[in-house]
Design a protein around this motif. Structure first.
Motif, mmCIF file in Angstrom:
data_model
loop_
_atom_site.group_PDB
_atom_site.id
_atom_site.type_symbol
_atom_site.label_atom_id
_atom_site.label_comp_id
_atom_site.label_asym_id
_atom_site.label_seq_id
_atom_site.Cartn_x
_atom_site.Cartn_y
_atom_site.Cartn_z
ATOM 1 N N PRO A 145 0.811 -1.222 0.000
ATOM 2 C CA PRO A 145 0.000 0.000 0.000
ATOM 3 C C PRO A 145 0.844 1.272 0.000
ATOM 4 O O PRO A 145 0.523 2.235 -0.697
ATOM 5 C CB PRO A 145 -0.825 -0.125 1.282
ATOM 6 N N LEU A 146 1.945 1.284 0.766
ATOM 7 C CA LEU A 146 2.807 2.469 0.778
ATOM 8 C C LEU A 146 3.516 2.657 -0.563
ATOM 9 O O LEU A 146 3.729 3.785 -1.015
ATOM 10 C CB LEU A 146 3.830 2.358 1.909
ATOM 11 N N TYR A 203 12.626 1.024 -9.484
ATOM 12 C CA TYR A 203 11.303 1.179 -10.070
ATOM 13 C C TYR A 203 11.217 2.547 -10.724
ATOM 14 O O TYR A 203 11.555 3.566 -10.110
ATOM 15 C CB TYR A 203 10.200 1.063 -9.011
ATOM 16 N N PHE A 204 10.753 2.594 -11.990
ATOM 17 C CA PHE A 204 10.549 3.861 -12.690
ATOM 18 C C PHE A 204 9.079 3.951 -13.093
ATOM 19 O O PHE A 204 8.518 3.029 -13.673
ATOM 20 C CB PHE A 204 11.451 3.977 -13.919
ATOM 21 N N PRO A 205 8.417 5.067 -12.768
ATOM 22 C CA PRO A 205 6.992 5.206 -13.105
ATOM 23 C C PRO A 205 6.779 5.441 -14.599
ATOM 24 O O PRO A 205 7.720 5.639 -15.375
ATOM 25 C CB PRO A 205 6.552 6.430 -12.279
ATOM 26 N N SER A 221 4.204 8.325 -9.029
ATOM 27 C CA SER A 221 4.759 9.659 -8.794
ATOM 28 C C SER A 221 6.264 9.779 -8.930
ATOM 29 O O SER A 221 6.757 10.747 -9.514
ATOM 30 C CB SER A 221 4.351 10.152 -7.398
ATOM 31 N N ARG A 222 7.067 8.819 -8.427
ATOM 32 C CA ARG A 222 8.515 9.005 -8.477
ATOM 33 C C ARG A 222 9.228 7.658 -8.378
ATOM 34 O O ARG A 222 8.661 6.678 -7.876
ATOM 35 C CB ARG A 222 8.993 9.934 -7.369
ATOM 36 N N PRO A 223 10.490 7.596 -8.836
ATOM 37 C CA PRO A 223 11.227 6.337 -8.791
ATOM 38 C C PRO A 223 11.704 6.013 -7.385
ATOM 39 O O PRO A 223 11.775 6.879 -6.512
ATOM 40 C CB PRO A 223 12.412 6.597 -9.738
ATOM 41 N N VAL A 224 12.055 4.763 -7.186
ATOM 42 C CA VAL A 224 12.574 4.305 -5.904
ATOM 43 C C VAL A 224 13.462 3.091 -6.143
ATOM 44 O O VAL A 224 13.228 2.307 -7.074
ATOM 45 C CB VAL A 224 11.418 3.959 -4.930
ATOM 46 N N PHE A 263 5.059 5.912 -4.502
ATOM 47 C CA PHE A 263 5.960 5.790 -5.644
ATOM 48 C C PHE A 263 5.288 5.376 -6.947
ATOM 49 O O PHE A 263 5.705 5.828 -8.017
ATOM 50 C CB PHE A 263 7.069 4.770 -5.326
ATOM 51 N N ALA A 264 4.310 4.515 -6.901
ATOM 52 C CA ALA A 264 3.819 3.849 -8.102
ATOM 53 C C ALA A 264 3.470 4.808 -9.225
ATOM 54 O O ALA A 264 3.741 4.529 -10.399
ATOM 55 C CB ALA A 264 2.611 2.975 -7.760
#
Length: 360
Positions: free
Chosen positions: A53-54, A240-242, A62-65, A59-60
């Motif tokens: 959920p977080l 991860y890249f959106p 909005s922004r990479p992680v 991130f999913a």
């Protein structure tokens, strides 16, 4: 010692030195490089305490992680050493692409030829159109058994399907800036440096210039406010890249890597997964159904409960939006303003989410 004796010792030392660099156990037998890392990683990292959920909320969309410690691919890594891949796929043909933004030229060569003759450090003066790069275009019949050993990241976007792209590239090679849908990228051997810009910030680059040339010529001239997010991935780390994020890659060593692309499914089309990206391409009627950034619809898509929706819930969601779309097409031109229709679709989606949450 005679001249001949000294020459023999020199030749022997050279013969020993090269294999030592190639057969370093930590590198899987792949050559290490000398391209530098960034001074400071500016991409956020997350450990295994990050919940699904977080991930969806933060991130999913909005922004990479960079994810650390989520999967164990040691078994897959053991199969990706230079020796093991040459033994398993040496005679198999692989399709190479040119390392430029718009890669049109494809070349098929035996895997052994690519590894032993073409897999070399990048020439800084060579154009992207003259640089051949092995990534994607994998024959799943031949490479499928290898991919079955890979453990993908545990997170997905609701309604997406997975597609793997496997690659091996020399030190200094990479792909210049481009964008596509969301996904993950993991380094198996070597190090890979990433440069990322959000969708609304188009980077300064030439599509036929290699990432190495861009790093030497353009990167130093960028003021701090115009520099990309950047970080170097090491083995076991997953980026991860959106959707629609600009990114360029630079392999610091000879790198083995695999990407997991998240494709849209027939149940939940791309326009529903990434509504803020697809509004502009729709007609005025379609834009009335697809929410604007910040609308309740988009907030609901990022709600934690949506991440645990079942397949049936996705079918219900798609059917509901499809019903609204058909109903809107039957309506006259402006009996209801778009804002009213969007509010009604947002309210309906929230009801569906609460309904699904009640069964979890």
């Amino acid at each position: 010692m005679s001249v001949a004796g000294r020459l023999l010792l020199l030749l022997m030392s050279l013969g020993w030195a090269r294999p030592a660099a190639c057969t370093d156990p930590a590198s899987g037998g792949w050559l290490l490089g000398t391209v530098p890392e960034e001074q400071r990683c500016t991409v956020e990292r997350a450990d295994a305490s990050l919940t699904y959920p977080l991930f969806l909320q933060r991130f999913a969309f909005s922004r990479p992680v960079i994810l650390q410690g989520f999967t164990d691919n040691s078994a897959f890594r053991a199969l990706c050493t230079r020796e093991k891949l040459l033994a398993a796929f040496g005679s198999s043909p692989v399709r190479l692409s040119t390392a430029n933004t718009y890669s049109y030229r494809k070349v098929d060569v035996p895997f052994t030829e690519y590894v032993e003759q073409l897999l070399e450090p990048q020439d800084p003066g060579r154009l992207g159109s003259d640089t051949l790069y092995f990534f994607g275009d994998n024959n799943l019949t031949e490479w499928g058994p290898l991919f079955q050993q890979y453990v993908p990241p545990p997170f997905r976007l609701p309604g997406t399907s997975l597609a793997y792209s496997f690659g091996i590239a020399g030190s200094g090679s990479g792909v210049p800036f481009h964008w596509h849908g969301p996904g993950f990228s993991e380094v198996i051997f070597g190090r890979k440096r990433w440069f990322l810009y959000p969708p609304e910030k188009t980077p300064h680059f030439h599509p036929n210039e290699t990432t190495l040339a861009w790093l030497h010529h353009t990167y130093p001239t960028l003021p701090p406010a115009e520099r990309p997010l950047e970080c170097t991935l090491r083995p076991g780390e997953v980026l991860y890249f959106p959707d629609h994020w600009w990114h360029a890659t630079l392999n610091l060593d000879t790198s083995v890597f695999i990407s997991t692309f998240l494709g849209c499914s027939a149940v939940v089309p791309c326009v529903l997964l990434h509504p803020h990206r697809h509004r502009s391409g729709l007609s005025p009627r379609g834009q009335a159904l697809v929410p604007r950034p910040g609308s309740p619809w988009l907030s609901a898509m990022n709600h934690p409960s949506f991440g645990f929706s079942t397949f049936i819930a996705e079918v219900i969601l798609f059917s509901y939006i499809y019903f609204l779309s058909c109903h809107f097409q039957r309506c006259s031109e402006a009996r209801q303003p778009p804002e009213h229709l969007e509010a009604r679709s947002s309210a309906g989606l929230v009801v569906i989410l609460l309904f699904v949450k009640g069964f979890q």
